[in-house]
Design an enzyme around this catalytic site. Structure first.
Site, PDB file in Angstrom:
ATOM      1  CG  LEU A   1      -1.933  -1.084   1.411  1.00 45.90           C
ATOM      2  CD1 LEU A   1      -2.675  -0.921   2.732  1.00 45.90           C
ATOM      3  CD2 LEU A   1      -2.913  -1.099   0.253  1.00 45.90           C
ATOM      4  CG  ASP A   2       0.361   4.388  -2.823  1.00 48.86           C
ATOM      5  OD1 ASP A   2       1.149   3.575  -3.341  1.00 48.86           O
ATOM      6  OD2 ASP A   2      -0.528   4.991  -3.466  1.00 48.86           O
ATOM      7  CE  LYS A   3       5.425   8.793   4.872  1.00 48.71           C
ATOM      8  NZ  LYS A   3       6.468   9.861   4.733  1.00 48.71           N
TER       9      LYS A   3
END
Length: 343
Positions: free
Chosen positions: A169-171
């Site tokens: 998942l993106d940050k």
């Protein structure tokens, strides 16, 4: 040998196995010794770049790792410290190099952290990742990542590629992730994801009133934005490299100039939902990278992985997990007069 998966980095006779070592933090205290190597430049390397000449003289380390050492001032040519890999060498020049850990070579180390684990057995675990947590070490985030936390939680993670991480998942995207704890389970999870047999659903707040069909099947390839290599974009595969990207997007609620949607991934391209929503004219709230405006008190893109479903790779049990909208997204939705009841 790659930097993130070096099998052995020898420092004064001590081996850093797989980039993980109990004394890896010592460098910050000046406690790490270095191995010094010296050699003359042979005739066949006359006129070569410094990094290439080093790669020939120290073949057990990758060129990228040696470039890091050059930038760090660990290489001398004729007793003069050089910091540019492009410097040229001459036959007979004397090289001196200090082999020492770089931030990248120390990235794969255990760092205890609190993880919100909602399911765990001998083969896998499901984590509810908070916004702000980077999943995998990368430039600018060589420590404090989920990978570091996994290495601290289970010794078995050290022998798994990427500590068992099979998707990311993106940050600043929150929500559910599955992580392997066993090599066979990891291989099977990778296969399940590749075969699109892992159901991943996201909840998102977006700009613009949703019009037209309630559900849209978005089939738009995604690749690096040719005008900005730091971003992804919908691309023309005849002109720009990219991959097929499929997302089903369903309207849950409209409220003025905002909408609440559910996104189901069929592929897992970098920033896929963010790119597809922007391409439809509905950039995510507070996603400044893709045209969203920071609003409703939200400081990160309004995206949450709310549902994860798959067949257990070892037992065959059908697993379904749900994660409620986190407080920051819930408050933002309320500020926009949107509400979400997860069933």
């Amino acid at each position: 040998m790659t930097d993130s998966e070096q099998s052995k980095l020898i420092i004064s006779g001590t081996a850093l196995e797989n980039g993980v070592h109990e004394d890896a933090n010592d460098e910050a205290d000046g406690g790490v010794d270095v191995e010094l190597r010296q050699a003359g430049i042979p005739v066949e390397s006359h006129g070569a770049r410094l990094d290439l000449a080093l790669a020939r003289l120290v073949p057990e380390f990758s060129r990228n790792y040696l470039q890091q050492l050059i930038v760090a001032g660990a290489v001398q040519l004729n007793e003069l410290t050089l910091t540019k890999s492009s410097a040229r060498v001459k036959a007979g020049d004397q090289l001196r190099i200090e082999l020492r850990p770089t931030l990248q070579s120390q990235a794969f180390k255990p760092e205890p952290m609190a993880l919100d684990v909602i399911f765990e057995d001998d083969f896998l675990m499901v984590i509810n990742k908070p916004a702000g947590l980077v999943v995998h070490p990368a430039p600018g985030n060589w420590s404090g990542t989920l990978l570091n936390g996994l290495l601290a939680r289970h010794a078995s993670a050290a022998v798994l590629p990427r500590a068992g991480i099979v998707h990311r998942l993106d940050k600043d995207t929150s929500g559910l992730m599955v992580v392997a704890r066993h090599r066979q389970a990891m291989d099977q999870l990778v296969n399940l994801i590749a075969a699109r047999n892992v159901s991943r659903q996201y909840i998102a707040l977006a700009h613009g009133e949703w019009k037209g069909p309630r559900t849209r099947h978005v089939d738009l390839p995604v690749g690096r934005d040719p005008r900005n290599r730091l971003k992804m974009a919908v691309v023309d595969l005849a002109k720009t490299a990219g991959k097929a990207a499929l997302t089903d997007i369903t309207l849950l609620q409209n409220a003025g100039s905002y909408c609440l949607v559910c996104c189901k991934l069929h592929t897992g391209r970098t920033h896929q939902i963010r790119v597809h929503m922007a391409a439809l004219g509905h950039p995510l709230v507070s996603d400044a990278v893709y045209g969203g405006q920071v609003t409703a008190g939200l400081e990160r893109q309004a995206l949450h992985a709310c549902r994860l479903a798959f067949q257990h790779p070892m037992t065959g049990e059908q697993l379904v997990f749900n994660s409620p909208m986190p407080a920051d997204l819930r408050i933002a939705a309320e500020n926009l007069c949107l509400s979400y009841n997860q069933s």
